[in-house]
Scaffold this motif. Structure first.
Motif, PDB file in Angstrom:
ATOM      1  N   UNK A   1      18.362  -6.028  -1.445  1.00 33.08           N
ATOM      2  CA  UNK A   1      17.893  -4.777  -2.023  1.00 33.08           C
ATOM      3  C   UNK A   1      19.124  -3.970  -2.419  1.00 33.08           C
ATOM      4  N   UNK A   2      18.918  -2.973  -3.265  1.00 29.96           N
ATOM      5  CA  UNK A   2      20.015  -2.057  -3.527  1.00 29.96           C
ATOM      6  C   UNK A   2      19.501  -0.620  -3.563  1.00 29.96           C
ATOM      7  N   UNK A   3      20.425   0.300  -3.330  1.00 28.25           N
ATOM      8  CA  UNK A   3      20.085   1.715  -3.347  1.00 28.25           C
ATOM      9  C   UNK A   3      21.202   2.450  -4.079  1.00 28.25           C
ATOM     10  N   UNK A   4      20.898   2.867  -5.295  1.00 26.87           N
ATOM     11  CA  UNK A   4      21.831   3.714  -6.031  1.00 26.87           C
ATOM     12  C   UNK A   4      21.829   5.081  -5.362  1.00 26.87           C
ATOM     13  N   UNK A   5      22.984   5.711  -5.318  1.00 30.72           N
ATOM     14  CA  UNK A   5      23.144   6.975  -4.597  1.00 30.72           C
ATOM     15  C   UNK A   5      22.065   7.978  -4.970  1.00 30.72           C
ATOM     16  N   UNK A   6      21.338   8.448  -3.961  1.00 27.94           N
ATOM     17  CA  UNK A   6      20.322   9.456  -4.177  1.00 27.94           C
ATOM     18  C   UNK A   6      18.995   8.922  -4.678  1.00 27.94           C
ATOM     19  N   UNK A   7      18.880   7.593  -4.803  1.00 29.56           N
ATOM     20  CA  UNK A   7      17.643   7.026  -5.336  1.00 29.56           C
ATOM     21  C   UNK A   7      16.939   6.149  -4.301  1.00 29.56           C
ATOM     22  N   UNK A   8      15.819   5.594  -4.708  1.00 27.03           N
ATOM     23  CA  UNK A   8      15.022   4.757  -3.817  1.00 27.03           C
ATOM     24  C   UNK A   8      15.706   3.419  -3.565  1.00 27.03           C
ATOM     25  N   UNK A   9      15.329   2.793  -2.478  1.00 23.15           N
ATOM     26  CA  UNK A   9      15.740   1.419  -2.224  1.00 23.15           C
ATOM     27  C   UNK A   9      14.932   0.513  -3.155  1.00 23.15           C
ATOM     28  N   UNK A  10      15.640  -0.350  -3.870  1.00 18.03           N
ATOM     29  CA  UNK A  10      14.979  -1.212  -4.862  1.00 18.03           C
ATOM     30  C   UNK A  10      15.124  -2.685  -4.466  1.00 18.03           C
ATOM     31  N   UNK A  11      14.050  -3.408  -4.575  1.00 17.82           N
ATOM     32  CA  UNK A  11      14.061  -4.835  -4.300  1.00 17.82           C
ATOM     33  C   UNK A  11      14.806  -5.579  -5.410  1.00 17.82           C
ATOM     34  N   UNK A  12      15.621  -6.553  -5.019  1.00 17.01           N
ATOM     35  CA  UNK A  12      16.284  -7.410  -5.998  1.00 17.01           C
ATOM     36  C   UNK A  12      15.697  -8.822  -5.977  1.00 17.01           C
ATOM     37  N   UNK A  13      15.709  -9.459  -4.799  1.00 16.19           N
ATOM     38  CA  UNK A  13      15.351 -10.866  -4.740  1.00 16.19           C
ATOM     39  C   UNK A  13      14.953 -11.255  -3.313  1.00 16.19           C
TER      40      UNK A  13
END
Lengths: 110, 112
Positions: free
Chosen positions: B35-47
Motif C-alpha cells: 500500500x502507499x500513503x501520500x502525505x496527508x492522503x488516504x492509504x491506497x492499495x497497490x497490489x
C-alpha cells in the motif's frame, strides 16, 4: 472501489472520556477492520469485525457493525494520552485488498 | 510477537532512478500486500500477492511497478523509473489467511 469514510474528521477529548468515531461504506463487505496510526508511523491493527457480527470488544475498544446501514463505529473507553492517533476503518470486499477511509484524528488532552 | 519489517526506513532517489523497497512478512503468512500513503492522503492499495502471483492490483500499479518474493522470506516492490508523484510512505502488509492484515512500519520514499 468503495471506501470507508470516517466521521468526524477530528476529535478532541479529555483524558478519561470516551471517544466514538463512525465509518460508513457503500457496498457489501466480508469484514471491516480498524487501524491506528501514530503520526508518521505504521498502521497498527486494532480489531476486525466480520459481516455476520454485530459487536466486538477488545480491551477498551468496542466496535459495532450495522450492515443494513453500511456503517461501523469504534468506541474507545476511558481514553489515555497514548490513544492520541489517527484511526482508520478499512473495508474488505473479499477481493484481496483493503479500502481505507480518510481517518479520524483523535487528540486526548491530559 | 512477530512483526512485518521493512527496509530502508527512508529512501531518497533522483527522478528516473529505480528503487527497490524490501519487506520481510511474518513468517507463516501466505498473503502479501503493498500500500502507499501520500502525505496527508488516504492509504491506497497497490497490489496483493498470493501463491507466487499477483492476486489483485490497482490502477496505480502500472508497468513501472513490480513485486517479487525472491527467496521465500523477502517481498519486494520495485519501481523502475521513479516520478516525483511516487513520493509517499510505502507500507508492506501480510496476512495468514487473507483477512486480518498486519502492516510494517513503512518506507518513506522521496523522489527529487
Amino acid at each position: 472501489s468503495q471506501q470507508g469514510e470516517e466521521d468526524p474528521q477530528a476529535l478532541s477529548i479529555q483524558e478519561g472520556e470516551n471517544a466514538t468515531m463512525n465509518c460508513s461504506y457503500k457496498t457489501s463487505i466480508n469484514n471491516l477492520q480498524w487501524y491506528r496510526q501514530n503520526s508518521g508511523r505504521g498502521l497498527v491493527h486494532l480489531i476486525l469485525i466480520r459481516s455476520n457480527e454485530r459487536e466486538k470488544h477488545s480491551g477498551r475498544l468496542r466496535v459495532t457493525l450495522d450492515t443494513s446501514k453500511k456503517s461501523s463505529s469504534l468506541l474507545i473507553t476511558a481514553s489515555r494520552a497514548a490513544d492520541t492517533a489517527s484511526y482508520f476503518c478499512a473495508t474488505d470486499e473479499g477481493d484481496y485488498k483493503l479500502s481505507f477511509g480518510a481517518g479520524t484524528t483523535v487528540t486526548v488532552r491530559a | 510477537e512477530p512483526e512485518v519489517t521493512q527496509t530502508p526506513s527512508h529512501q531518497v532517489t533522483q527522478m528516473g532512478q529505480e528503487v527497490i523497497l524490501r519487506c520481510v512478512p511474518i513468517s507463516n503468512h501466505l498473503y502479501f500486500y503493498w500500500y502507499r500513503q501520500i502525505l496527508g492522503q488516504k492509504v491506497e492499495f497497490l497490489v496483493s500477492f498470493y501463491n507466487n502471483e499477483i492476486s489483485e492490483k490497482s490502477e496505480i500499479f502500472d508497468d513501472q511497478f513490480s513485486v517479487e518474493r525472491p527467496d521465500g522470506s523477502n517481498f519486494t516492490l520495485k519501481i523502475r523509473s521513479t516520478k516525483l508523484e511516487d513520493s509517499a510512505m510505502y507500507f508492506c502488509a501480510s496476512s495468514p489467511a487473507g483477512d486480518t492484515q498486519y502492516f510494517g512500519p513503512g518506507t518513506r520514499l522521496t523522489v527529487l
